[in-house]
Design a protein around this motif. Structure first.
Motif, PDB file in Angstrom:
ATOM      1  N   GLY A 135      46.842  30.547 142.520  1.00 20.18           N
ATOM      2  CA  GLY A 135      47.875  31.552 141.613  1.00 20.18           C
ATOM      3  C   GLY A 135      48.982  31.734 142.472  1.00 20.18           C
ATOM      4  N   GLY A 136      49.412  31.468 143.552  1.00 17.83           N
ATOM      5  CA  GLY A 136      50.278  31.608 144.441  1.00 17.83           C
ATOM      6  C   GLY A 136      51.792  30.914 143.687  1.00 17.83           C
ATOM      7  N   SER A 137      51.674  29.952 143.088  1.00 20.16           N
ATOM      8  CA  SER A 137      52.946  29.150 142.708  1.00 20.16           C
ATOM      9  C   SER A 137      53.256  30.119 141.242  1.00 20.16           C
ATOM     10  N   MET A 138      52.324  30.319 140.541  1.00 21.92           N
ATOM     11  CA  MET A 138      52.493  30.770 139.346  1.00 21.92           C
ATOM     12  C   MET A 138      52.967  32.227 139.473  1.00 21.92           C
ATOM     13  N   VAL A 139      52.432  33.142 140.484  1.00 24.25           N
ATOM     14  CA  VAL A 139      53.085  34.173 140.854  1.00 24.25           C
ATOM     15  C   VAL A 139      54.591  34.171 141.122  1.00 24.25           C
ATOM     16  N   ALA A 140      54.876  33.147 142.005  1.00 27.97           N
ATOM     17  CA  ALA A 140      56.358  33.142 142.488  1.00 27.97           C
ATOM     18  C   ALA A 140      57.013  32.810 141.338  1.00 27.97           C
ATOM     19  N   THR A 141      56.493  31.912 140.486  1.00 27.84           N
ATOM     20  CA  THR A 141      57.532  31.592 139.447  1.00 27.84           C
ATOM     21  C   THR A 141      57.641  32.672 138.410  1.00 27.84           C
ATOM     22  N   ILE A 142      56.547  33.432 138.190  1.00 27.42           N
ATOM     23  CA  ILE A 142      56.932  34.741 137.285  1.00 27.42           C
ATOM     24  C   ILE A 142      57.814  35.536 137.555  1.00 27.42           C
ATOM     25  N   ASP A 143      58.010  35.721 139.224  1.00 25.15           N
ATOM     26  CA  ASP A 143      58.801  36.617 139.792  1.00 25.15           C
ATOM     27  C   ASP A 143      60.229  36.058 139.616  1.00 25.15           C
ATOM     28  N   LEU A 144      60.363  34.826 139.747  1.00 24.64           N
ATOM     29  CA  LEU A 144      61.905  34.114 139.600  1.00 24.64           C
ATOM     30  C   LEU A 144      62.149  34.512 138.081  1.00 24.64           C
ATOM     31  N   LEU A 145      61.329  34.206 136.953  1.00 21.03           N
ATOM     32  CA  LEU A 145      61.660  34.710 135.939  1.00 21.03           C
ATOM     33  C   LEU A 145      61.937  35.889 135.436  1.00 21.03           C
ATOM     34  N   LYS A 146      61.187  36.919 136.245  1.00 26.44           N
ATOM     35  CA  LYS A 146      61.572  38.361 135.913  1.00 26.44           C
ATOM     36  C   LYS A 146      62.933  38.621 136.443  1.00 26.44           C
ATOM     37  N   LYS A 147      63.060  38.137 137.787  1.00 29.14           N
ATOM     38  CA  LYS A 147      64.422  38.189 138.065  1.00 29.14           C
ATOM     39  C   LYS A 147      65.455  38.035 137.370  1.00 29.14           C
ATOM     40  N   LYS A 148      65.283  36.993 136.342  1.00 30.85           N
ATOM     41  CA  LYS A 148      66.365  36.626 135.731  1.00 30.85           C
ATOM     42  C   LYS A 148      66.262  37.248 134.213  1.00 30.85           C
ATOM     43  N   GLY A 149      65.316  38.275 134.414  1.00 30.15           N
ATOM     44  CA  GLY A 149      65.447  39.320 133.072  1.00 30.15           C
ATOM     45  C   GLY A 149      64.414  38.773 132.034  1.00 30.15           C
ATOM     46  N   CYS A 150      63.508  37.906 132.327  1.00 28.60           N
ATOM     47  CA  CYS A 150      62.429  37.473 131.388  1.00 28.60           C
ATOM     48  C   CYS A 150      61.402  38.525 131.047  1.00 28.60           C
ATOM     49  N   THR A 151      61.238  38.894 129.915  1.00 28.29           N
ATOM     50  CA  THR A 151      60.177  39.765 129.688  1.00 28.29           C
ATOM     51  C   THR A 151      58.975  39.398 128.859  1.00 28.29           C
ATOM     52  N   ASN A 152      59.071  38.217 128.385  1.00 24.91           N
ATOM     53  CA  ASN A 152      57.890  37.606 127.327  1.00 24.91           C
ATOM     54  C   ASN A 152      57.496  36.257 128.208  1.00 24.91           C
ATOM     55  N   ILE A 153      56.572  36.275 129.041  1.00 27.71           N
ATOM     56  CA  ILE A 153      56.117  34.990 129.689  1.00 27.71           C
ATOM     57  C   ILE A 153      54.738  34.927 129.382  1.00 27.71           C
ATOM     58  N   LYS A 154      54.548  33.527 129.116  1.00 29.76           N
ATOM     59  CA  LYS A 154      52.970  33.091 129.145  1.00 29.76           C
ATOM     60  C   LYS A 154      52.897  31.957 129.975  1.00 29.76           C
ATOM     61  N   ALA A 155      51.852  31.716 130.398  1.00 26.32           N
ATOM     62  CA  ALA A 155      51.542  30.490 131.515  1.00 26.32           C
ATOM     63  C   ALA A 155      50.512  29.667 130.769  1.00 26.32           C
ATOM     64  N   LEU A 156      50.927  28.424 130.602  1.00 19.84           N
ATOM     65  CA  LEU A 156      49.925  27.262 129.902  1.00 19.84           C
ATOM     66  C   LEU A 156      49.230  26.398 131.087  1.00 19.84           C
ATOM     67  N   VAL A 157      47.981  26.393 131.208  1.00 18.00           N
ATOM     68  CA  VAL A 157      47.465  25.625 132.284  1.00 18.00           C
ATOM     69  C   VAL A 157      46.270  24.694 131.689  1.00 18.00           C
ATOM     70  N   LEU A 158      45.869  23.752 132.396  1.00 19.59           N
ATOM     71  CA  LEU A 158      44.628  22.947 131.849  1.00 19.59           C
ATOM     72  C   LEU A 158      43.480  23.670 132.250  1.00 19.59           C
ATOM     73  N   VAL A 159      43.346  23.670 133.644  1.00 22.62           N
ATOM     74  CA  VAL A 159      42.324  24.248 134.285  1.00 22.62           C
ATOM     75  C   VAL A 159      42.646  25.494 135.172  1.00 22.62           C
ATOM     76  N   ALA A 160      41.919  26.619 135.090  1.00 25.80           N
ATOM     77  CA  ALA A 160      42.138  27.885 135.902  1.00 25.80           C
ATOM     78  C   ALA A 160      41.129  27.916 136.662  1.00 25.80           C
ATOM     79  N   ALA A 161      41.091  28.673 137.872  1.00 23.51           N
ATOM     80  CA  ALA A 161      40.254  28.922 138.690  1.00 23.51           C
ATOM     81  C   ALA A 161      40.207  30.543 138.844  1.00 23.51           C
ATOM     82  N   PRO A 162      39.195  31.188 138.850  1.00 23.23           N
ATOM     83  CA  PRO A 162      38.917  32.748 138.756  1.00 23.23           C
ATOM     84  C   PRO A 162      39.805  33.560 140.075  1.00 23.23           C
ATOM     85  N   GLU A 163      40.175  32.924 140.971  1.00 25.87           N
ATOM     86  CA  GLU A 163      40.870  33.356 142.173  1.00 25.87           C
ATOM     87  C   GLU A 163      42.525  33.369 141.859  1.00 25.87           C
ATOM     88  N   GLY A 164      42.719  32.178 141.136  1.00 25.28           N
ATOM     89  CA  GLY A 164      44.273  32.182 140.445  1.00 25.28           C
ATOM     90  C   GLY A 164      44.386  33.231 139.328  1.00 25.28           C
TER      91      GLY A 164
END
Ligand code: URA
Length: 208
Positions: free
Chosen positions: A136-165
């Motif tokens: 989940g590290g890359s996803m969190v870092a990407t969301i951080d970047l998007l929020k810094k740009k002012g994004c308020t409506n963010i969704k993540a699309l993944v094929l497979v997720a691990a509970p840790e992520g």
């Protein structure tokens, strides 16, 4: 957990084909696109629309159109690119913002080596795409970047997720919903999702 598993026979069928050890590069890439399309269909369900008057064959009627600024799709390099065409098939007018991350050798945290965002990010819904939500590290870092740009409506699309992520994303960004084809068992000691798909980037690009 803020995760939506897309429970659909086509999704289960396509994902099982991708899990077969001898799935070819072509087949894996094609299925990645097909699943991305189905995930995008679900994730775009609540896009805002507005009604407008259109000139139909029998006169004026009311239609609906998507309201506001066009959505931006955000592939995380490299594997996220494998999902891009599938999402664009469904939302062809989407704008594309790209994020590349690498691990900082000292902090071991993902840091950006490339980022290119479209304009007016604060007004656009953003769909992050990356096939595997592992730590989940890359996803969190990407969301951080998007929020810094002012994004308020963010969704993540993944094929497979691990509970840790999912847990990491949920703790850092409880407002972000993860759309996944499957929630798997766990991560192994090398950070691979079990049962997962193996290295999705290698399989999409044929670099294994
Ligand atoms: N990245 C992959 O490609 N596969 C995993 O299982 C975890 C991270």
């Amino acid at each position: 957990m803020n995760i939506r598993i897309i429970d659909h026979p086509l999704v289960r069928h396509k994902l099982a084909l991708m899990r077969e050890a001898d799935c070819s590069t072509y087949k894996f890439r094609t299925l990645t696109g097909e699943l991305a399309r189905l995930l995008a269909y679900e994730a775009s369900r609540d896009i805002e629309t507005e009604s407008y008057t259109l000139q139909g064959w029998c006169g004026e009627i009311q239609g609906e159109r998507i309201k506001g600024k066009t959505l931006t799709v955000v592939p995380i390099l490299r594997a996220g690119l494998g999902m891009l065409d599938g999402v664009l098939d469904l939302i062809p007018t989407a704008k594309i913002s790209v994020v590349g991350l690498q691990r900082d050798e000292e902090t071991l945290k993902p840091v950006s080596y490339f980022e290119k965002f479209v304009s007016q990010m604060d007004q656009r819904p953003a769909l992050i795409i990356d096939p595997m939500l592992a730590t989940g590290g890359s996803m969190v870092a990407t969301i951080d970047l998007l929020k810094k740009k002012g994004c308020t409506n963010i969704k993540a699309l993944v094929l497979v997720a691990a509970p840790e992520g999912v847990k990491l994303v949920n703790e850092a960004h409880p407002d972000v919903t993860v759309y996944a084809a499957a929630l798997d068992s766990h991560l192994n000691e090398n950070g691979y999702i079990i049962p997962g798909l193996g290295d999705a980037g290698d399989k999409i690009f044929g670099t294994k």
